[in-house]
Design a protein around this motif. Structure first.
Motif, PDB file in Angstrom:
ATOM      1  N   LEU A 268      21.175   4.930  14.300  1.00 32.66           N
ATOM      2  CA  LEU A 268      20.647   5.958  13.736  1.00 32.66           C
ATOM      3  C   LEU A 268      20.572   5.943  12.581  1.00 32.66           C
ATOM      4  N   VAL A 269      21.268   5.280  10.885  1.00 30.86           N
ATOM      5  CA  VAL A 269      20.938   5.832   9.873  1.00 30.86           C
ATOM      6  C   VAL A 269      19.511   5.131   9.568  1.00 30.86           C
ATOM      7  N   GLY A 270      19.262   4.109  10.510  1.00 32.65           N
ATOM      8  CA  GLY A 270      17.895   3.314   9.621  1.00 32.65           C
ATOM      9  C   GLY A 270      17.029   3.957  10.250  1.00 32.65           C
ATOM     10  N   SER A 271      16.701   4.468  11.674  1.00 32.08           N
ATOM     11  CA  SER A 271      16.009   5.285  12.264  1.00 32.08           C
ATOM     12  C   SER A 271      15.434   6.298  10.681  1.00 32.08           C
ATOM     13  N   PHE A 272      15.992   7.368  10.705  1.00 35.84           N
ATOM     14  CA  PHE A 272      15.810   8.313   9.447  1.00 35.84           C
ATOM     15  C   PHE A 272      16.024   8.116   8.168  1.00 35.84           C
ATOM     16  N   LEU A 273      16.281   6.550   8.189  1.00 32.99           N
ATOM     17  CA  LEU A 273      15.231   6.094   7.008  1.00 32.99           C
ATOM     18  C   LEU A 273      14.280   5.970   6.943  1.00 32.99           C
ATOM     19  N   ALA A 274      13.965   5.169   8.200  1.00 30.05           N
ATOM     20  CA  ALA A 274      12.288   4.738   8.450  1.00 30.05           C
ATOM     21  C   ALA A 274      11.628   5.959   8.840  1.00 30.05           C
ATOM     22  N   VAL A 275      11.525   6.681   8.896  1.00 26.06           N
ATOM     23  CA  VAL A 275      11.227   7.999   9.112  1.00 26.06           C
ATOM     24  C   VAL A 275      10.550   8.262   6.911  1.00 26.06           C
ATOM     25  N   THR A 276      11.866   8.985   6.545  1.00 28.95           N
ATOM     26  CA  THR A 276      11.891   9.181   5.258  1.00 28.95           C
ATOM     27  C   THR A 276      11.286   8.191   4.231  1.00 28.95           C
ATOM     28  N   ALA A 277      11.554   7.089   4.281  1.00 27.73           N
ATOM     29  CA  ALA A 277      10.892   5.700   3.842  1.00 27.73           C
ATOM     30  C   ALA A 277       8.854   6.250   4.434  1.00 27.73           C
ATOM     31  N   GLY A 278       8.985   6.174   4.909  1.00 28.20           N
ATOM     32  CA  GLY A 278       6.938   6.483   5.351  1.00 28.20           C
ATOM     33  C   GLY A 278       6.893   7.717   4.564  1.00 28.20           C
ATOM     34  N   LEU A 279       7.583   8.946   5.140  1.00 30.55           N
ATOM     35  CA  LEU A 279       7.020  10.238   4.146  1.00 30.55           C
ATOM     36  C   LEU A 279       6.934   9.224   2.411  1.00 30.55           C
ATOM     37  N   LEU A 280       7.266   8.854   1.906  1.00 29.40           N
ATOM     38  CA  LEU A 280       7.826   8.412   0.391  1.00 29.40           C
ATOM     39  C   LEU A 280       6.399   7.404   0.307  1.00 29.40           C
ATOM     40  N   TYR A 281       6.347   6.249   1.109  1.00 32.81           N
ATOM     41  CA  TYR A 281       5.830   5.044   0.447  1.00 32.81           C
ATOM     42  C   TYR A 281       3.892   5.689   0.905  1.00 32.81           C
ATOM     43  N   GLY A 282       4.580   6.351   2.219  1.00 31.82           N
ATOM     44  CA  GLY A 282       2.339   7.216   2.411  1.00 31.82           C
ATOM     45  C   GLY A 282       2.152   8.093   1.361  1.00 31.82           C
ATOM     46  N   SER A 283       3.440   8.376   0.390  1.00 32.38           N
ATOM     47  CA  SER A 283       2.501   9.373  -1.090  1.00 32.38           C
ATOM     48  C   SER A 283       3.325   9.117  -2.073  1.00 32.38           C
ATOM     49  N   SER A 284       2.487   7.555  -2.201  1.00 33.61           N
ATOM     50  CA  SER A 284       2.486   7.185  -2.994  1.00 33.61           C
ATOM     51  C   SER A 284       1.633   6.979  -3.814  1.00 33.61           C
ATOM     52  N   PHE A 285       0.493   6.749  -2.852  1.00 38.21           N
ATOM     53  CA  PHE A 285      -0.796   7.061  -3.974  1.00 38.21           C
ATOM     54  C   PHE A 285      -1.741   8.410  -3.871  1.00 38.21           C
ATOM     55  N   VAL A 286      -1.305   9.594  -3.223  1.00 36.42           N
ATOM     56  CA  VAL A 286      -1.589  10.275  -4.119  1.00 36.42           C
ATOM     57  C   VAL A 286      -1.810  10.475  -5.753  1.00 36.42           C
ATOM     58  N   PRO A 287      -0.521  10.595  -6.281  1.00 41.58           N
ATOM     59  CA  PRO A 287      -0.557  10.573  -7.909  1.00 41.58           C
ATOM     60  C   PRO A 287      -2.251  10.517  -8.299  1.00 41.58           C
ATOM     61  N   VAL A 288      -2.364   8.911  -8.216  1.00 40.39           N
ATOM     62  CA  VAL A 288      -3.644   8.641  -8.548  1.00 40.39           C
ATOM     63  C   VAL A 288      -5.190   9.434  -7.959  1.00 40.39           C
ATOM     64  N   ILE A 289      -4.840   9.481  -6.525  1.00 39.20           N
ATOM     65  CA  ILE A 289      -5.541  10.518  -6.216  1.00 39.20           C
ATOM     66  C   ILE A 289      -6.038  11.684  -6.531  1.00 39.20           C
ATOM     67  N   TYR A 290      -5.084  11.829  -7.334  1.00 39.37           N
ATOM     68  CA  TYR A 290      -4.579  13.356  -7.999  1.00 39.37           C
ATOM     69  C   TYR A 290      -5.676  12.999  -9.114  1.00 39.37           C
ATOM     70  N   ILE A 291      -5.123  12.287  -9.502  1.00 37.48           N
ATOM     71  CA  ILE A 291      -5.932  12.136 -11.352  1.00 37.48           C
ATOM     72  C   ILE A 291      -7.691  11.719 -11.313  1.00 37.48           C
ATOM     73  N   LYS A 292      -7.780  11.310  -9.863  1.00 43.04           N
ATOM     74  CA  LYS A 292      -9.080  10.807  -9.902  1.00 43.04           C
ATOM     75  C   LYS A 292      -9.339  11.778  -9.402  1.00 43.04           C
ATOM     76  N   ASN A 293      -9.079  12.997  -8.851  1.00 43.46           N
ATOM     77  CA  ASN A 293     -10.107  14.257  -8.693  1.00 43.46           C
ATOM     78  C   ASN A 293     -10.317  14.547  -9.473  1.00 43.46           C
ATOM     79  N   GLN A 294      -8.801  15.314 -10.264  1.00 44.31           N
ATOM     80  CA  GLN A 294      -9.208  16.207 -12.127  1.00 44.31           C
ATOM     81  C   GLN A 294      -9.198  15.503 -12.666  1.00 44.31           C
ATOM     82  N   ALA A 295     -10.842  14.132 -12.424  1.00 46.73           N
ATOM     83  CA  ALA A 295     -10.860  13.459 -13.426  1.00 46.73           C
ATOM     84  C   ALA A 295     -12.676  13.914 -13.326  1.00 46.73           C
TER      85      ALA A 295
END
Length: 312
Positions: free
Chosen positions: A154-181
């Motif tokens: 149960l906890v692992g399933s919840f953490l898997a979804v949370t991890a997916g959200l965090l992991y999927g967002s990990s490139f956003v700062p780089v993309i943001y910097i490139k957009n702003q450039a």
């Protein structure tokens, strides 16, 4: 269904919730270092107010160069999925305990690889915001050793979804910097458009966050952390493999765009790991589990191939 098959399905659901990064491009002349910038270039002065997101740049590249970029991008994807799917194999037969000591060793190896990459690239400008992506990745590392099997699921399933959200967002700062450039009068106007230039900052965020969490863990354990000396060398090798895979992911983002590379590199490693479990470690047994694995393989393959063909 075996426990490993269950966790394989949990992994598949976790990546569904991943937030794919986006890439941007603008019609402009290719920079002299265009091998480093196949998908994105600086906006010419007359059009700097416009940023176009998620488009292919084949209209401004020679067909031969574009095909070469596609080949390099898919090669980078292939290396990334193999290494991501195999990076825990070196520690398979070693006790990692609650995982905190292991994750710190792994992240230290990751940072060392990024330092080497940074030196090879002649120390490009360091953008602290890119460290946020490393923080998001390191934060999704969790352990649930002391829970019962049912609570682990149960906890692992919840953490898997949370991890997916965090992991999927990990490139956003780089993309943001490139957009702003690409825009006028922003603090990121001189930022690089080559994704690999952000690896050192990204991985520094990973190591810094991992170290902070490990220090907190040591404090909670009253300065008596659980250390596992035998896992140091395998953990270091695991970290190097992960770092190489992630560097290839950065390259794939650059050559193919993240909207193409992200679905491929997040989906296929799970199948590679399952193959290790079937062919080497004999962890997945029984006709039912083989059928489930085959269905998962067909689904993942269809998604990966469809994504790949969308770029051709």
């Amino acid at each position: 269904m075996s426990s490993l098959a269950f966790w394989a399905l949990v992994y598949c659901f976790s990546i569904i919730f991943g937030v794919p990064a986006i890439s941007c491009d603008e019609d402009a002349d290719i920079h002299s270092d265009d091998w480093k910038r196949p998908n994105i270039t600086a906006v010419p002065p007359r059009d700097q107010s416009t940023v176009i997101v998620g488009k292919d740049t084949s209209t401004r590249q020679a067909s031969g160069e574009n095909e070469n970029h596609l080949e390099l991008g898919f090669i980078a994807c292939a290396v990334a999925v193999v290494f991501f799917g195999s990076n825990f194999v070196p520690v398979k037969k070693f006790d990692t305990g609650d995982g905190m000591f292991f994750q710190w060793i792994l992240c230290a190896a990751i940072w060392i690889v990024s330092l080497a990459v940074n030196l090879i690239l002649k120390c490009p400008e360091f953008w602290p915001l890119a460290m946020l992506g490393g923080f998001l990745w390191a934060t999704d590392e969790s352990w649930v050793d002391k829970l019962s099997p049912l609570k682990k699921r149960l906890v692992g399933s919840f953490l898997a979804v949370t991890a997916g959200l965090l992991y999927g967002s990990s490139f956003v700062p780089v993309i943001y910097i490139k957009n702003q450039a690409l825009k006028n009068e922003t603090e990121y106007k001189n930022a690089s458009q080559f994704d690999l230039d952000y690896v050192f900052a990204h991985f520094s965020g990973i190591f810094l966050t991992s170290t902070v969490y490990f220090v907190i863990y040591c404090a909670i354990m009253k300065n008596k952390p659980k250390l596992y000396p035998k896992v140091v060398l395998p953990g270091f090798v695991s970290g190097v493999m992960w770092a190489v895979a992630n560097c290839c992911w950065f390259l794939a983002n650059d050559f193919l765009s993240a909207v193409v590379s992200f679905p491929i590199i997040t989906a296929v490693p799970g199948f590679i790991a399952a193959l290790w479990g079937v062919l080497v470690f004999k962890e997945i047994k029984g006709l039912q589990n083989y059928v489930i694995l085959s269905i998962a393989f067909c689904t993942v393959s269809a998604g990966a191939l469809t994504t790949a063909f969308s770029k051709v």
